[in-house]
Design an enzyme around this catalytic site. Sequence first.
Site, mmCIF file in Angstrom:
data_model
loop_
_atom_site.group_PDB
_atom_site.id
_atom_site.type_symbol
_atom_site.label_atom_id
_atom_site.label_comp_id
_atom_site.label_asym_id
_atom_site.label_seq_id
_atom_site.Cartn_x
_atom_site.Cartn_y
_atom_site.Cartn_z
ATOM 1 N N GLU A 81 11.274 -61.640 53.280
ATOM 2 C CA GLU A 81 11.834 -60.647 52.256
ATOM 3 C C GLU A 81 13.223 -60.467 52.750
ATOM 4 O O GLU A 81 13.600 -60.464 54.019
ATOM 5 C CB GLU A 81 11.184 -59.220 52.281
ATOM 6 C CG GLU A 81 11.816 -58.316 51.278
ATOM 7 C CD GLU A 81 11.098 -56.783 51.285
ATOM 8 O OE1 GLU A 81 10.512 -56.531 52.369
ATOM 9 O OE2 GLU A 81 11.114 -55.991 50.194
ATOM 10 N N LYS B 137 11.029 -57.371 42.827
ATOM 11 C CA LYS B 137 9.799 -56.389 43.412
ATOM 12 C C LYS B 137 9.777 -55.491 42.258
ATOM 13 O O LYS B 137 10.772 -54.748 41.813
ATOM 14 C CB LYS B 137 10.778 -55.825 44.561
ATOM 15 C CG LYS B 137 9.749 -55.340 45.585
ATOM 16 C CD LYS B 137 10.465 -54.900 46.923
ATOM 17 C CE LYS B 137 9.540 -53.956 47.725
ATOM 18 N NZ LYS B 137 10.270 -53.887 49.167
ATOM 19 N N CYS C 189 6.419 -57.543 49.463
ATOM 20 C CA CYS C 189 6.250 -56.529 50.463
ATOM 21 C C CYS C 189 5.607 -55.153 49.932
ATOM 22 O O CYS C 189 4.310 -55.357 49.735
ATOM 23 C CB CYS C 189 7.889 -56.006 51.121
ATOM 24 S SG CYS C 189 7.522 -55.086 52.642
#
Lengths: 288, 288
Positions: A57, A128, A169
């Site tokens: 990331e 995300k 994440c």
Amino acid sequence: MRDKGNNNKNINKGNLKFTAAVCQLKVTDNKTHNLNGAQKMIEEAALRNADIIILPEMFNCPYDSTYFKRFSEDYPGETTGLLSMLAALHSVYIVGGSIPECDKDRNRIYNTSYSFDRKGALIGRHRKIHLFDVDVEGGISFNESETITAGSDMTVIETEFCKIGIAICYDMRFPELIRKMVLSGAQIIAVPAAFNMTTGPAHWRLLARTRALDNQVYFIAASPARDKTASYVAYGHSLVANPWGDVISEASEKEEIIISEIDLGFVNKIRKEFPLLKHRREDVYKTK
Amino acid sequence: MRDKGNNNKNINKGNLKFTAAVCQLKVTDNKTHNLNGAQKMIEEAALRNADIIILPEMFNCPYDSTYFKRFSEDYPGETTGLLSMLAALHSVYIVGGSIPECDKDRNRIYNTSYSFDRKGALIGRHRKIHLFDVDVEGGISFNESETITAGSDMTVIETEFCKIGIAICYDMRFPELIRKMVLSGAQIIAVPAAFNMTTGPAHWRLLARTRALDNQVYFIAASPARDKTASYVAYGHSLVANPWGDVISEASEKEEIIISEIDLGFVNKIRKEFPLLKHRREDVYKTK
């Protein structure tokens, strides 16, 4: 069903075994330096026969709200151009970690993962979905939604080997998302991530292993190397967990590449012997 | 919100702290012996100030298909009568593990958990939803659906402290079920179980910890003690995991009672600092 006897590494559909590499690079506040570092590691991973290379990331930008806008790019841009070129040059798949993506007007920034096939063609863009807004007493505090806009779409990419679900994440905290990818056919989940020194030691291995186990997939989690001088200190320990929930390779906290053999034959075997996905009771789970 | 300052153990709504006990008893092929053993352990747990006592899966009967029918009971029966009596006598909640339940005609057998309140009243009946039909090469092989009929209902019981979701063993493999209980208000998940010597070492702690962490609940997993002479050898290691995913108490493989303080204030704190449940994106997960 795929041909179980075919273990060659040729480029064609039907291969059950292939090689994944995670490049655990150190991210600095110099974008050019970060891109050069990524390029060197991708080249090394390709030399080591990787078929699929995964970056962490925010690999081109510190994970720090004050940097996101300045380092952000529209698509196509400097970073995605480099990744596309490297994928084609080395004939590898690249799950390009994530970078701050801005829209044309530079009004919105997303935390976005771009994936490329062996010809350098874009095959996936994941923004995300779940933003990291937490405030743990005596531990990590971060407010990602202050600067980042959330995505709203699941991303499952197609490769010559299998489908791969992409999450970033904090997305991996949500079993619903991972399950949905798997029900859409994913046999690998690839997660560019950057857990920290609170959540890393407590939860990183635990979550990766359980997502792999519950969903009977390979779970590949890529972290930046640890940099104790950064405002946000990444945990490192990039790893690959197999469909039985075992960690089959794991990095230290330092800059390094981990290489894992992925065996879709083992996915098939586990799903046959221990048919969790078949035993799901959708009739019970659905909200009435 | 409950009163955070109230740490008394009086019997009334609003207490945030209370005591849970897991009785990890050894199950034999003698039902009377099993019931006597359960009674002794419940009495000891009550003496040690337990508010809620949890027994393991099939605590009155070997986990062996050839025993289920013979040991099965309709409700009310010998076993449930004893549990109800003991709950009232000691003024404790009992999550009564599970037993083979037969219907009136003795045609069907369920793997069923009965729960009782401090007055001995029945407050929950959970029939195992997911049956354990697996065949792992070099490991465990079992075909529960050969003799057991599956339930089809989620079970969340009400207590003076909080709601408690009840699952039985293999049910805990399915994150959807646990999540649904939590979205229905459960702050504790209690799981009478009997993992074996294949799945126990590989998955028991991992799954308990992750379910607790993902759902920000206390996860209480009760196993029988290990009996190496049984046809199905239980793993033992009954444990309690907290909402941060840490194991706060764990048994060995032997017959023993584990006692844990449950603190719903900690559930509240974790859910506030790390608001996973609030961050869920139902809009993304739903099937279109």
